[in-house]
Design a protein around this motif. Structure first.
Motif, PDB file in Angstrom:
ATOM      1  N   ILE A 156       0.799  -1.239  -0.183  1.00 19.82           N
ATOM      2  CA  ILE A 156      -0.036   0.291   0.049  1.00 19.82           C
ATOM      3  C   ILE A 156       0.742   1.427  -0.029  1.00 19.82           C
ATOM      4  CG2 ILE A 156      -1.811  -1.046   0.921  1.00 19.82           C
ATOM      5  CD1 ILE A 156      -1.064   0.212   3.670  1.00 19.82           C
ATOM      6  N   THR A 157       0.295   2.233  -0.863  1.00 19.66           N
ATOM      7  CA  THR A 157       0.712   3.796  -0.577  1.00 19.66           C
ATOM      8  C   THR A 157      -0.579   4.602  -0.446  1.00 19.66           C
ATOM      9  OG1 THR A 157       0.814   4.309  -2.835  1.00 19.66           O
ATOM     10  CG2 THR A 157       2.767   3.388  -1.710  1.00 19.66           C
ATOM     11  N   ASP A 158      -0.343   5.811  -0.515  1.00 25.06           N
ATOM     12  CA  ASP A 158      -1.626   6.647  -0.700  1.00 25.06           C
ATOM     13  C   ASP A 158      -2.347   6.445  -1.748  1.00 25.06           C
ATOM     14  OD1 ASP A 158      -1.270   7.546   2.141  1.00 25.06           O
ATOM     15  OD2 ASP A 158      -0.275   9.279   1.668  1.00 25.06           O
ATOM     16  N   THR A 159      -1.706   6.157  -2.828  1.00 24.34           N
ATOM     17  CA  THR A 159      -2.304   6.312  -4.259  1.00 24.34           C
ATOM     18  C   THR A 159      -2.273   4.964  -4.767  1.00 24.34           C
ATOM     19  OG1 THR A 159      -0.237   7.049  -5.277  1.00 24.34           O
ATOM     20  CG2 THR A 159      -1.512   8.579  -4.540  1.00 24.34           C
ATOM     21  N   LEU A 160      -1.698   3.826  -4.420  1.00 28.84           N
ATOM     22  CA  LEU A 160      -1.672   2.551  -5.073  1.00 28.84           C
ATOM     23  C   LEU A 160      -1.555   1.515  -3.992  1.00 28.84           C
ATOM     24  CD1 LEU A 160      -1.033   0.735  -7.540  1.00 28.84           C
ATOM     25  CD2 LEU A 160       1.194   1.011  -7.190  1.00 28.84           C
ATOM     26  N   LYS A 256      -4.793   3.800 -12.039  1.00 28.15           N
ATOM     27  CA  LYS A 256      -5.164   4.960 -11.342  1.00 28.15           C
ATOM     28  C   LYS A 256      -6.658   4.854 -11.447  1.00 28.15           C
ATOM     29  CE  LYS A 256      -1.145   7.458 -12.944  1.00 28.15           C
ATOM     30  NZ  LYS A 256      -0.740   8.475 -13.697  1.00 28.15           N
ATOM     31  N   ASN A 257      -7.363   4.293 -12.096  1.00 24.99           N
ATOM     32  CA  ASN A 257      -8.710   4.172 -11.988  1.00 24.99           C
ATOM     33  C   ASN A 257      -9.521   3.214 -11.197  1.00 24.99           C
ATOM     34  OD1 ASN A 257      -9.019   5.842 -14.486  1.00 24.99           O
ATOM     35  ND2 ASN A 257      -8.566   4.066 -15.565  1.00 24.99           N
ATOM     36  N   PHE A 258      -8.425   2.650 -10.191  1.00 27.94           N
ATOM     37  CA  PHE A 258      -9.155   1.746  -8.977  1.00 27.94           C
ATOM     38  C   PHE A 258      -8.472   1.895  -7.814  1.00 27.94           C
ATOM     39  CE2 PHE A 258      -9.277  -0.361 -13.243  1.00 27.94           C
ATOM     40  CZ  PHE A 258     -10.518  -0.943 -13.363  1.00 27.94           C
ATOM     41  N   ASP A 259      -9.238   1.510  -6.724  1.00 26.06           N
ATOM     42  CA  ASP A 259      -8.747   1.699  -5.463  1.00 26.06           C
ATOM     43  C   ASP A 259      -7.972   0.618  -5.093  1.00 26.06           C
ATOM     44  OD1 ASP A 259     -10.618   4.185  -4.619  1.00 26.06           O
ATOM     45  OD2 ASP A 259     -12.226   2.572  -5.143  1.00 26.06           O
ATOM     46  N   ALA A 260      -8.013  -0.616  -5.480  1.00 22.40           N
ATOM     47  CA  ALA A 260      -7.145  -1.440  -5.453  1.00 22.40           C
ATOM     48  C   ALA A 260      -7.014  -2.405  -6.537  1.00 22.40           C
ATOM     49  CB  ALA A 260      -7.525  -2.452  -4.055  1.00 22.40           C
ATOM     50  N   ILE A 261      -5.823  -3.110  -6.560  1.00 28.37           N
ATOM     51  CA  ILE A 261      -5.623  -4.092  -7.662  1.00 28.37           C
ATOM     52  C   ILE A 261      -5.212  -5.434  -7.035  1.00 28.37           C
ATOM     53  CG2 ILE A 261      -4.185  -4.906  -9.759  1.00 28.37           C
ATOM     54  CD1 ILE A 261      -4.316  -1.085  -8.551  1.00 28.37           C
ATOM     55  N   ILE A 262      -5.590  -6.516  -7.550  1.00 29.16           N
ATOM     56  CA  ILE A 262      -5.401  -7.767  -7.068  1.00 29.16           C
ATOM     57  C   ILE A 262      -4.600  -8.663  -7.953  1.00 29.16           C
ATOM     58  CG2 ILE A 262      -6.282 -10.113  -6.045  1.00 29.16           C
ATOM     59  CD1 ILE A 262      -8.762  -8.637  -5.064  1.00 29.16           C
ATOM     60  N   THR A 277       6.626   2.707  -6.468  1.00 21.65           N
ATOM     61  CA  THR A 277       6.630   3.186  -5.033  1.00 21.65           C
ATOM     62  C   THR A 277       7.907   3.025  -4.418  1.00 21.65           C
ATOM     63  OG1 THR A 277       5.711   1.412  -4.152  1.00 21.65           O
ATOM     64  CG2 THR A 277       4.177   2.678  -5.257  1.00 21.65           C
ATOM     65  N   PHE A 278       8.922   2.541  -4.855  1.00 25.27           N
ATOM     66  CA  PHE A 278       9.908   1.846  -4.340  1.00 25.27           C
ATOM     67  C   PHE A 278      10.657   2.898  -3.243  1.00 25.27           C
ATOM     68  CE2 PHE A 278      14.149   0.034  -2.874  1.00 25.27           C
ATOM     69  CZ  PHE A 278      13.593  -1.076  -2.429  1.00 25.27           C
ATOM     70  N   GLY A 279      10.628   2.436  -1.820  1.00 24.76           N
ATOM     71  CA  GLY A 279      11.332   3.491  -0.737  1.00 24.76           C
ATOM     72  C   GLY A 279      10.092   3.968  -0.203  1.00 24.76           C
ATOM     73  N   HIS A 280       8.786   4.021  -0.340  1.00 24.63           N
ATOM     74  CA  HIS A 280       7.768   4.438   0.079  1.00 24.63           C
ATOM     75  C   HIS A 280       6.644   3.524   0.513  1.00 24.63           C
ATOM     76  CE1 HIS A 280       9.685   8.351  -0.410  1.00 24.63           C
ATOM     77  NE2 HIS A 280       9.934   8.231  -1.583  1.00 24.63           N
ATOM     78  N   GLY A 281       6.867   2.689  -0.145  1.00 33.27           N
ATOM     79  CA  GLY A 281       5.677   1.473  -0.184  1.00 33.27           C
ATOM     80  C   GLY A 281       5.708   0.808   1.249  1.00 33.27           C
ATOM     81  N   VAL A 282       4.581   0.232   1.638  1.00 31.16           N
ATOM     82  CA  VAL A 282       4.496  -0.425   2.706  1.00 31.16           C
ATOM     83  C   VAL A 282       3.630  -2.138   2.712  1.00 31.16           C
ATOM     84  CG1 VAL A 282       3.081  -0.424   5.204  1.00 31.16           C
ATOM     85  CG2 VAL A 282       4.359   1.272   4.251  1.00 31.16           C
ATOM     86  N   ASN A 283       4.108  -3.010   3.187  1.00 34.31           N
ATOM     87  CA  ASN A 283       3.638  -4.257   3.254  1.00 34.31           C
ATOM     88  C   ASN A 283       2.561  -4.266   4.698  1.00 34.31           C
ATOM     89  OD1 ASN A 283       2.750  -6.677   3.346  1.00 34.31           O
ATOM     90  ND2 ASN A 283       5.065  -7.531   3.427  1.00 34.31           N
ATOM     91  N   TYR A 284       1.391  -4.342   4.173  1.00 30.82           N
ATOM     92  CA  TYR A 284       0.311  -4.386   5.175  1.00 30.82           C
ATOM     93  C   TYR A 284      -0.317  -5.849   5.308  1.00 30.82           C
ATOM     94  CZ  TYR A 284      -4.422  -3.664   7.404  1.00 30.82           C
ATOM     95  OH  TYR A 284      -5.426  -3.720   8.096  1.00 30.82           O
ATOM     96  N   THR A 285      -0.563  -6.512   6.317  1.00 23.67           N
ATOM     97  CA  THR A 285      -1.171  -7.756   6.418  1.00 23.67           C
ATOM     98  C   THR A 285      -2.690  -7.586   6.698  1.00 23.67           C
ATOM     99  OG1 THR A 285       0.924  -8.809   7.431  1.00 23.67           O
ATOM    100  CG2 THR A 285      -1.465 -10.062   7.332  1.00 23.67           C
ATOM    101  N   ALA A 286      -3.491  -7.609   5.476  1.00 25.83           N
ATOM    102  CA  ALA A 286      -4.956  -7.077   5.570  1.00 25.83           C
ATOM    103  C   ALA A 286      -5.542  -8.304   5.968  1.00 25.83           C
ATOM    104  CB  ALA A 286      -5.427  -6.734   4.312  1.00 25.83           C
TER     105      ALA A 286
END
Length: 355
Positions: A156-160, A256-262, A277-286
């Motif tokens: 995740i990031t704010d935009t992707l 950019k047209n979607f809130d999330a991609i699987i 996003t490298f350097g700013h992305g986060v791995n989140y365990t949903a």
């Protein structure tokens, strides 16, 4: 949570021969971070003092032996071990892997017992952690077993935001693991997370194909037509679209047209995610009842100990854990009383700028 109480942010220390301790130090050297949370590092004052001296850090620690001794406004260290540890930067060491697991287990237990509110994990080395008592391929699988629930690796990031149908699975086994049940499970996790964790009330989700060109009508594999398309068609009421051909999806800007991609498998999703996003992305365990984030990189043995590690992704993991915690609190408040005005969330512009 009481208004004047800081979020208790637990940190597992990761592989001691990697860059984990360096990025932790760099993040909390900025005392402004203590305005957002109370950090609790699960490790050892002796070990962290070694890193402090090595990296000439100005950080001050508050050593404790139990989580009931946590002090707000301090960088707390829970002494999970007290012996000296032999650090050799950049080396694979099974003994060091044992300390990674000691830290992770202590932090996870504290999370499970509500002694901490969220968990941020520094990078582990997947080979070093393997033992007779620990046979998990990584954090995600371990946390799923210890905390319960179905999980999803959500980058995740704010935009992707990119989720995975399969994560740490050999490529040769990917198609056999993708079933209608799995697709439904992962989409439901993404949908719920977007609503509750990120405040997106009507999320729009894209799904990437399993095969090149999403199978090209069966010319390049039948899985997309026989498994993926029918499953997505049955749940289109959730605004789920696809399957899309993965090779052009990101380059065209369609993401950019979607809130999330699987994505269907690990590299299909993580290569474009990290490229963008490298350097700013986060791995989140949903999917967990608890919140866990981590940076989007590994132990980086090649630069360990040199003072060159970029802590941007780790710092972002800290902020994302806080933001998701606040979002869940807000969601719960709205669920109980839809007419009550929710508290203002932590906005990105309030974060301290890098010095």
């Amino acid at each position: 949570m009481e208004k004047d109480k800081k979020i208790k942010l637990g940190i597992s220390i990761g592989d001691l021969n990697g860059i984990g301790s360096e990025i932790i130090l760099k993040t909390f050297e900025d005392s402004r971070m203590l305005e957002f949370c109370t950090p609790i590092i699960f490790g050892s004052v002796k070990t962290m003092s070694f890193f402090k001296k090595h990296f000439e850090s100005s950080i001050n620690f508050h050593g404790i032996n139990h989580t009931d001794e946590i002090v707000d406004g301090k960088v707390n260290i829970v002494n999970v071990w007290k012996e000296n540890v032999n650090i050799n930067f950049g080396e694979e060491d099974l003994k060091i892997g044992e300390y990674s697991i000691k830290s992770l287990e202590a932090a996870t237990n504290a999370l499970k017992d509500n002694a901490i509110d969220v968990l941020v994990t520094a990078p582990i080395h997947k080979h070093n952690i393997q033992s007779d008592s620990f046979k998990f391929p990584g954090h995600t699988n371990y946390l799923a077993e210890k905390l319960g629930g179905k999980t999803l690796m959500f980058m995740i990031t704010d935009t992707l935001k990119v989720g995975l149908l399969t994560d740490h699975v050999p490529v040769k086994d990917v198609s056999s693991q993708i079933t209608a049940e799995l697709i439904n499970e992962k989409i439901n996790i993404v949908y719920k997370s977007l609503v509750e964790d990120f405040g997106i009330r009507k999320p729009k989700i894209a799904v990437l194909g399993i095969n090149p060109h999403a199978g090209d009508n069966g010319v390049i594999g039948e899985e997309d037509d026989k498994i993926l398309r029918p499953t997505l068609e049955a749940i289109k009421d959730k605004m789920v679209y696809g399957p899309y051909s993965a090779d052009s999806f990101f380059g065209s800007g369609n993401y950019k047209n979607f809130d999330a991609i699987i994505a269907s498998y690990h590299d299909q999703g993580l290569i474009p995610f990290k490229t963008i996003t490298f350097g700013h992305g986060v791995n989140y365990t949903a999917g967990l009842s608890k919140i866990r984030t981590s940076p989007d990189h590994g132990t980086a043995f090649e630069i360990a100990g040199k003072g060159e590690a970029d802590n941007g992704s780790f710092k972002e993991a800290v902020f994302k854990a806080i933001e998701i915690f606040n979002s869940r609190q807000e969601y719960d408040e709205y669920s109980k009383n839809p007419l009550k005005k929710a508290p203002k969330r932590l906005e990105k512009q309030t974060r301290p700028r890098d010095k």
